[in-house]
Design a protein around this motif. Sequence first.
Motif, PDB file in Angstrom:
ATOM      1  N   ALA A 192       0.839  -1.201   0.000  1.00 32.27           N
ATOM      2  CA  ALA A 192       0.000   0.000   0.000  1.00 32.27           C
ATOM      3  C   ALA A 192       0.874   1.251   0.000  1.00 32.27           C
ATOM      4  O   ALA A 192       2.031   1.227   0.435  1.00 32.27           O
ATOM      5  CB  ALA A 192      -0.917   0.005   1.216  1.00 32.27           C
ATOM      6  N   SER A 193       0.322   2.345  -0.477  1.00 32.10           N
ATOM      7  CA  SER A 193       1.112   3.572  -0.561  1.00 32.10           C
ATOM      8  C   SER A 193       1.428   4.133   0.825  1.00 32.10           C
ATOM      9  O   SER A 193       2.509   4.710   1.031  1.00 32.10           O
ATOM     10  CB  SER A 193       0.363   4.618  -1.392  1.00 32.10           C
ATOM     11  N   ASP A 194       0.507   3.982   1.778  1.00 32.41           N
ATOM     12  CA  ASP A 194       0.730   4.490   3.134  1.00 32.41           C
ATOM     13  C   ASP A 194       1.205   3.381   4.064  1.00 32.41           C
ATOM     14  O   ASP A 194       0.874   2.205   3.858  1.00 32.41           O
ATOM     15  CB  ASP A 194      -0.567   5.078   3.694  1.00 32.41           C
ATOM     16  N   PRO A 195       1.954   3.721   5.104  1.00 34.56           N
ATOM     17  CA  PRO A 195       2.373   2.706   6.082  1.00 34.56           C
ATOM     18  C   PRO A 195       1.165   2.081   6.773  1.00 34.56           C
ATOM     19  O   PRO A 195       0.144   2.731   6.978  1.00 34.56           O
ATOM     20  CB  PRO A 195       3.214   3.507   7.090  1.00 34.56           C
ATOM     21  N   VAL A 196       1.299   0.810   7.127  1.00 35.50           N
ATOM     22  CA  VAL A 196       0.241   0.121   7.873  1.00 35.50           C
ATOM     23  C   VAL A 196       0.260   0.586   9.328  1.00 35.50           C
ATOM     24  O   VAL A 196       1.319   0.767   9.922  1.00 35.50           O
ATOM     25  CB  VAL A 196       0.435  -1.406   7.804  1.00 35.50           C
ATOM     26  N   ILE A 197      -0.921   0.770   9.885  1.00 34.43           N
ATOM     27  CA  ILE A 197      -1.063   1.124  11.304  1.00 34.43           C
ATOM     28  C   ILE A 197      -1.914   0.050  11.968  1.00 34.43           C
ATOM     29  O   ILE A 197      -3.030  -0.237  11.520  1.00 34.43           O
ATOM     30  CB  ILE A 197      -1.723   2.504  11.479  1.00 34.43           C
ATOM     31  N   ALA A 198      -1.396  -0.571  13.009  1.00 34.60           N
ATOM     32  CA  ALA A 198      -2.131  -1.572  13.790  1.00 34.60           C
ATOM     33  C   ALA A 198      -2.384  -1.016  15.181  1.00 34.60           C
ATOM     34  O   ALA A 198      -1.755  -0.040  15.593  1.00 34.60           O
ATOM     35  CB  ALA A 198      -1.349  -2.880  13.857  1.00 34.60           C
ATOM     36  N   THR A 199      -3.281  -1.649  15.912  1.00 33.83           N
ATOM     37  CA  THR A 199      -3.646  -1.171  17.239  1.00 33.83           C
ATOM     38  C   THR A 199      -3.586  -2.311  18.246  1.00 33.83           C
ATOM     39  O   THR A 199      -4.081  -3.402  17.982  1.00 33.83           O
ATOM     40  CB  THR A 199      -5.065  -0.566  17.243  1.00 33.83           C
ATOM     41  N   ARG A 200      -2.999  -2.043  19.406  1.00 32.24           N
ATOM     42  CA  ARG A 200      -2.948  -2.994  20.514  1.00 32.24           C
ATOM     43  C   ARG A 200      -3.889  -2.536  21.620  1.00 32.24           C
ATOM     44  O   ARG A 200      -3.984  -1.343  21.916  1.00 32.24           O
ATOM     45  CB  ARG A 200      -1.541  -3.071  21.093  1.00 32.24           C
ATOM     46  N   SER A 201      -4.575  -3.492  22.226  1.00 32.44           N
ATOM     47  CA  SER A 201      -5.402  -3.186  23.386  1.00 32.44           C
ATOM     48  C   SER A 201      -4.495  -2.866  24.574  1.00 32.44           C
ATOM     49  O   SER A 201      -3.265  -3.020  24.495  1.00 32.44           O
ATOM     50  CB  SER A 201      -6.291  -4.379  23.719  1.00 32.44           C
ATOM     51  N   ILE A 202      -5.069  -2.455  25.693  1.00 28.66           N
ATOM     52  CA  ILE A 202      -4.272  -2.119  26.866  1.00 28.66           C
ATOM     53  C   ILE A 202      -3.461  -3.324  27.327  1.00 28.66           C
ATOM     54  O   ILE A 202      -2.254  -3.209  27.606  1.00 28.66           O
ATOM     55  CB  ILE A 202      -5.173  -1.616  28.011  1.00 28.66           C
ATOM     56  N   SER A 203      -4.099  -4.500  27.407  1.00 25.56           N
ATOM     57  CA  SER A 203      -3.363  -5.688  27.845  1.00 25.56           C
ATOM     58  C   SER A 203      -2.280  -6.065  26.844  1.00 25.56           C
ATOM     59  O   SER A 203      -1.175  -6.475  27.229  1.00 25.56           O
ATOM     60  CB  SER A 203      -4.326  -6.858  28.048  1.00 25.56           C
ATOM     61  N   GLN A 204      -2.564  -5.922  25.556  1.00 28.97           N
ATOM     62  CA  GLN A 204      -1.559  -6.218  24.538  1.00 28.97           C
ATOM     63  C   GLN A 204      -0.415  -5.210  24.576  1.00 28.97           C
ATOM     64  O   GLN A 204       0.752  -5.553  24.343  1.00 28.97           O
ATOM     65  CB  GLN A 204      -2.211  -6.236  23.156  1.00 28.97           C
ATOM     66  N   LEU A 205      -0.739  -3.956  24.876  1.00 28.11           N
ATOM     67  CA  LEU A 205       0.294  -2.935  24.986  1.00 28.11           C
ATOM     68  C   LEU A 205       1.213  -3.225  26.172  1.00 28.11           C
ATOM     69  O   LEU A 205       2.426  -3.006  26.100  1.00 28.11           O
ATOM     70  CB  LEU A 205      -0.341  -1.553  25.135  1.00 28.11           C
ATOM     71  N   ILE A 206       0.656  -3.732  27.267  1.00 26.05           N
ATOM     72  CA  ILE A 206       1.474  -4.109  28.423  1.00 26.05           C
ATOM     73  C   ILE A 206       2.438  -5.219  28.039  1.00 26.05           C
ATOM     74  O   ILE A 206       3.630  -5.185  28.381  1.00 26.05           O
ATOM     75  CB  ILE A 206       0.566  -4.547  29.596  1.00 26.05           C
ATOM     76  N   ASP A 207       1.951  -6.219  27.303  1.00 21.71           N
ATOM     77  CA  ASP A 207       2.822  -7.305  26.844  1.00 21.71           C
ATOM     78  C   ASP A 207       3.915  -6.772  25.915  1.00 21.71           C
ATOM     79  O   ASP A 207       5.075  -7.202  25.995  1.00 21.71           O
ATOM     80  CB  ASP A 207       1.999  -8.365  26.113  1.00 21.71           C
TER      81      ASP A 207
END
Length: 282
Positions: free
Chosen positions: A115-130
């Motif tokens: 894709a022309s733009d970078p991919v953006i993913a999202t982590r939940s709070i628990s996933q962000l802690i991990d």
Amino acid sequence: MISELTLSLTDHLGPDEAFHFARQSLNNTRPKALHQQDYFEMFWVQHGRAALHLADKRVFLSEGDIVFLRPGDVHGFQGKGDETYVCAVLMLPQTLRSLAARHRGLSNQLFWSEASDPVIATRSISQLIDLSKAALKLEAAPRTPMQLEAFLLPLLADLNSQPDQMLKDAPTWLIEGIAAAQDPEVFRKGAAGLVEACGRAHAHVSRMMKKHTGMSPSSHINKIRMAYAARLLTASSDGLDSIAQNCGIANLSHFHRLFRDHYNMTPKAYRNRYQRNPITPV
């Protein structure tokens, strides 16, 4: 804003190092100019909010958002509101190329999106802690390719199994169409089945698929088909021609070629390696 600067990672690494880890606070000042770089970068918002400036737009990021930047992506970052705290892993291209060569499922995903733009993913709070715990280990580890892969692979495997992470800003009709494509009655029709499920013109579906997933409708359908074929190969004694037909592929040679592209081995070799309890017809 235009790109006025190209950054190089080799200026900051020793001869045997494969990555650089950084933590910093972003101020609220709009970047004076965008830049590009000769390395891959994984950048995430640990706390607060940020803006990702691209060549033709601005994307707002929240806590837990991860940006997968590729060499040549023109961009800049800006904090928004209260203190913005971010982390970044900067990686040599050869390390990421090696990783993608050994894990075909990463094709057209995340760092490797077309894709022309970078991919953006999202982590939940628990996933962000991990993620934060894994980042602490990486920060203290030697900067070797092995340590980098130990950090990346669990995250990439998790994100690769959750395509909805890349569909956060996608239109509802596309999200529903992609979900419907998991149904054999849909993916057996090929890309036309996905387009039909989306209820939009093929060209429009293709553009939006590229934007939000980095894949074409055909590539996405073939990925689903081959995952389905892999399950049939290990869970049944059906012949290859029957499995190909069940995937919606009439040409057995084409089926072989697609399977090798996705799993780097023939369907027969895959069955021999991974089938545990084959069912013998009576």
